[in-house]
Write a protein that holds these residues in place. Structure first.
Motif, short mmCIF file in Angstrom:
data_model
loop_
_atom_site.label_atom_id
_atom_site.label_comp_id
_atom_site.label_asym_id
_atom_site.label_seq_id
_atom_site.Cartn_x
_atom_site.Cartn_y
_atom_site.Cartn_z
N LEU A 1 -7.60 4.94 24.08
CA LEU A 1 -6.94 4.82 22.78
C LEU A 1 -7.39 5.94 21.85
O LEU A 1 -8.52 6.42 21.94
N VAL A 2 -6.49 6.34 20.95
CA VAL A 2 -6.86 7.29 19.90
C VAL A 2 -7.57 6.51 18.79
O VAL A 2 -7.33 5.31 18.62
N PRO A 3 -8.46 7.14 18.04
CA PRO A 3 -9.25 6.39 17.06
C PRO A 3 -8.47 5.84 15.87
O PRO A 3 -8.80 4.77 15.36
N THR A 4 -7.47 6.57 15.42
CA THR A 4 -6.75 6.12 14.21
C THR A 4 -5.24 6.18 14.40
O THR A 4 -4.73 6.91 15.26
N ALA A 5 -4.58 5.40 13.57
CA ALA A 5 -3.12 5.44 13.50
C ALA A 5 -2.75 5.53 12.02
O ALA A 5 -3.47 5.03 11.16
N VAL A 6 -1.63 6.17 11.75
CA VAL A 6 -1.13 6.29 10.39
C VAL A 6 0.12 5.41 10.29
O VAL A 6 1.02 5.50 11.13
N HIS A 7 0.12 4.56 9.27
CA HIS A 7 1.24 3.64 9.08
C HIS A 7 1.90 3.91 7.73
O HIS A 7 1.24 3.85 6.70
N HIS A 8 3.21 4.21 7.77
CA HIS A 8 3.97 4.38 6.53
C HIS A 8 4.27 2.98 6.00
O HIS A 8 4.96 2.20 6.66
N LEU A 9 3.73 2.67 4.82
CA LEU A 9 3.89 1.33 4.24
C LEU A 9 5.35 1.03 3.90
O LEU A 9 6.10 1.93 3.51
N ARG A 10 5.69 -0.25 4.03
CA ARG A 10 7.04 -0.73 3.70
C ARG A 10 6.91 -1.78 2.61
O ARG A 10 5.94 -2.52 2.56
N ASP A 11 7.93 -1.86 1.77
CA ASP A 11 7.91 -2.85 0.70
C ASP A 11 8.38 -4.21 1.22
O ASP A 11 8.60 -4.38 2.42
N GLY A 12 8.51 -5.16 0.31
CA GLY A 12 8.92 -6.51 0.69
C GLY A 12 10.31 -6.59 1.29
O GLY A 12 10.65 -7.56 1.95
N ASN A 13 11.12 -5.56 1.06
CA ASN A 13 12.48 -5.50 1.65
C ASN A 13 12.50 -4.66 2.91
O ASN A 13 13.57 -4.29 3.39
N ASP A 14 11.32 -4.31 3.42
CA ASP A 14 11.16 -3.51 4.63
C ASP A 14 11.66 -2.07 4.46
O ASP A 14 12.03 -1.42 5.41
N GLU A 15 11.64 -1.59 3.21
CA GLU A 15 12.01 -0.20 2.93
C GLU A 15 10.74 0.64 2.87
O GLU A 15 9.70 0.19 2.36
N LEU A 16 10.82 1.88 3.34
CA LEU A 16 9.67 2.77 3.28
C LEU A 16 9.27 3.00 1.82
O LEU A 16 10.14 3.12 0.95
N MET A 17 7.97 3.07 1.57
CA MET A 17 7.46 3.25 0.21
C MET A 17 7.01 4.69 -0.01
O MET A 17 6.39 5.30 0.86
N TYR A 18 7.33 5.21 -1.21
CA TYR A 18 6.94 6.56 -1.61
C TYR A 18 6.35 6.51 -3.01
O TYR A 18 6.78 5.72 -3.85
N ALA A 19 5.36 7.37 -3.27
CA ALA A 19 4.78 7.48 -4.60
C ALA A 19 5.83 8.09 -5.53
O ALA A 19 6.71 8.84 -5.08
N ASP A 20 5.71 7.78 -6.80
CA ASP A 20 6.64 8.34 -7.77
C ASP A 20 6.35 9.81 -8.00
O ASP A 20 5.19 10.24 -8.04
N GLY A 21 7.43 10.56 -8.18
CA GLY A 21 7.31 11.97 -8.53
C GLY A 21 7.23 12.11 -10.04
O GLY A 21 7.19 11.12 -10.77
N PRO A 22 7.27 13.35 -10.55
CA PRO A 22 7.15 13.60 -11.98
C PRO A 22 8.28 12.95 -12.80
O PRO A 22 8.09 12.63 -13.97
N ASN A 23 9.41 12.73 -12.17
CA ASN A 23 10.55 12.13 -12.87
C ASN A 23 10.52 10.60 -12.84
O ASN A 23 11.45 9.95 -13.32
N GLY A 24 9.47 10.03 -12.23
CA GLY A 24 9.36 8.58 -12.17
C GLY A 24 10.13 7.96 -11.01
O GLY A 24 10.09 6.75 -10.81
N GLN A 25 10.81 8.77 -10.23
CA GLN A 25 11.57 8.30 -9.06
C GLN A 25 10.73 8.51 -7.80
O GLN A 25 9.90 9.41 -7.75
N PRO A 26 10.97 7.69 -6.78
CA PRO A 26 10.23 7.88 -5.52
C PRO A 26 10.41 9.31 -4.98
O PRO A 26 11.52 9.83 -4.95
#
Length: 142
Positions: free
Chosen positions: A9-34
């Protein structure tokens, strides 16, 4: 003969978090949008690591201590939430593009994993850690 270690096995895995609606989550940009260039991700140590083994042992020890103290093994909802959060925080290498009240490191991990309104995040990471396929090397034929 084939060296069995090629299947390790590889030591780590990276998981892209999903919200409660199973949509991928992104941090907000300078305009306040994902901002799709800022995925919210968890970098997790997996079952093939000493970090994971230590976290599992600590979880077992907490359960035994609770049993000795209370004389029963039943977990309250709060016990279960905290136990899962402690385990996940111990297995978390880092959270990427995730902010809560300017917290960092374990304090950030615990804030995310114990927040009942964010219960979908520890559920995803529990599932990720429970499947060793998430910690395998990419197949050369894939």
């Amino acid at each position: 003969m084939t060296n069995l270690k090629k299947y390790a096995l590889v030591p780590t895995a990276v998981h892209h978090l999903r919200d409660g609606n199973d949509e991928l989550m992104y941090a907000d940009g300078p305009n306040g949008q994902p901002d799709e260039s800022k995925p919210m991700r968890a970098h997790m140590f997996g079952p093939g690591t000493k970090v994971y083994a230590k976290a599992k042992a600590a979880q077992s020890n907490r359960n035994m201590d609770r049993y000795k103290k209370k004389g029963k093994s039943d977990l309250t909802a709060e016990d279960q939430t905290n136990d899962t959060a402690e385990f996940l925080a111990a297995c978390t290498d880092r959270l990427e593009n995730v902010e809560v009240d300017e917290l960092t490191d374990k304090a950030l991990h615990m804030a995310v994993y114990t927040d009942l309104e964010l219960c979908f995040i520890p559920a995803q990471l529990d599932k990720l850690l429970s499947d060793t396929a998430n910690f395998t090397k990419a197949s050369p034929t894939a």
